[in-house]
Design a protein around this motif. Structure first.
Motif: not given
Length: 361
Positions: A214-220, A131-136, A204-208
């Motif tokens: 940290i759960p992402g808003w899409a999954g929530l 996901s974008f967040g995981r990449w960052v 958007r995605g879960d940040l590990v």
């Protein structure tokens, strides 16, 4: 999805450029960091790297170049023909290098990032996606490490720049900021759209983060509101396209005749580099053809026979060395599109994780 992600990112970047928000960000970063030669190079590098995370490397470098040249001309005038200790090459190389370094931090920072993500999906459909967040989270640390190293090499090794303050450079930056005037309504709205998009992408995605997830808003949304039918539709590309469309709807500053304008119009949007999108499509089709025809597997086994027994660390080092010199004379994106399927086949034939994400003893 990846092509639409890049398409939406391009439109947002064009909106930022249309209202000169990128120039304001760059000038303020340089002004805050400092005005002695070494600190000014650092300021330019920080501003360029940040903008390159969201705007193409080439466009960022071209945008920063006129500002850098103006600073160099002003300082030469004050120096009166005396040597500036390598300030000009250090500053120009700093802009070029930081544009490439900053592009590592986000999937849309540079086209090869998108190529990797899509080819990974094609060749390994069962693999976890980035996901974008995981990449960052994974690659922003590289930027944080590489940028100071590049700055030190340019200002302390290649060129030993003076540390005293130089008023000429500061004057050029202050004149540039004054020339922009107060922040207009369109800039503020574009800034909010840009900031909102970045936050939505990253969260958007879960940040590990190690043991912390940290759960992402899409999954929530899917779990809390029971919107299971949204599963598979809430991608980073969904955010990119939605926010890009929003720029066509949000009003901007009226033109000189008082006619209303939106933050983005089609005349500006068509300036996006369509050739890169076509290159993506062709490269993805090529990767799928490699897989379906068995060519990647065949080439991988051929290479694996010559590389059998080589430690994965040495293998990665050799690939990095080879591709570094290849891309001196070839396109980064085209090289990525052609080489990745072959390397994936080689990794499979050698029994090595193609992402090198496992531990070796």
């Amino acid at each position: 999805n990846n092509i639409f992600l890049f398409l939406g990112g391009f439109i947002l970047a064009l909106g930022i450029q249309r209202w000169s928000l990128h120039r304001r960000i760059a000038l303020h970063v340089v002004h805050v960091v400092g005005t002695n030669p070494a600190r000014m190079v650092l300021g330019f590098m920080l501003a360029t790297a940040f903008l390159s995370m969201w705007i193409s490397n080439t466009a960022t470098a071209l945008m920063m170049l006129p500002i850098a040249l103006a600073v160099i001309a002003s300082m030469r005038e004050v120096a009166g023909g005396k040597s500036m200790g390598g300030f000009a090459p250090a500053l120009l190389l700093g802009v070029a290098y930081s544009a490439s370094i900053g592009g590592l931090a986000t999937p849309i920072g540079t086209p090869p990032n998108i190529s990797f993500l899509r080819i990974l999906e094609i060749l390994y459909p069962e693999a976890p996606t980035y996901s974008f967040g995981r990449w960052v989270v994974a690659f922003l640390p590289l930027v944080i490490v590489f940028l100071p190293i590049a700055w030190l090499l340019l200002t302390r090794v290649s060129h030993r720049l003076r540390r005293e303050s130089v008023g000429a450079g500061r004057k050029v930056i202050e004149q540039g900021i004054a020339g922009l005037g107060p922040m207009r309504q369109s800039e503020r709205r574009m800034m909010w759209v840009f900031a909102t998009t970045a936050i939505l992408w990253i969260t958007r995605g879960d940040l590990v983060l190690g043991s912390l997830v940290i759960p992402g808003w899409a999954g929530l949304l899917e779990r809390t509101l029971g919107l299971d039918y949204l599963s598979g539709y809430l991608h980073d590309a969904t955010v990119a396209v939605a926010m890009a469309v929003l720029t066509f709807l949000i009003p901007g500053e009226p033109d000189d005749q008082g006619r209303p304008r939106k933050l983005m119009n089609w005349e500006t949007a068509v300036q996006l580099p369509w050739g890169i999108l076509l290159l993506f499509g062709g490269g993805f089709a090529l990767a799928l053809a490699y897989k379906e025809s068995g060519l990647s597997h065949y080439l991988g086994e051929s290479f694996a026979g010559h590389l059998d027994g080589l430690h994965p660390v040495l293998l990665v080092a050799g690939i990095c060395f080879l591709l570094t010199f290849m891309t001196e004379v070839t396109s980064n994106t085209a090289t990525t599109e052609v080489v990745l399927p072959v390397l994936a086949g080689t990794a499979g034939a050698m029994g090595v994780n193609p992402l090198m994400s496992v531990s070796y003893t």
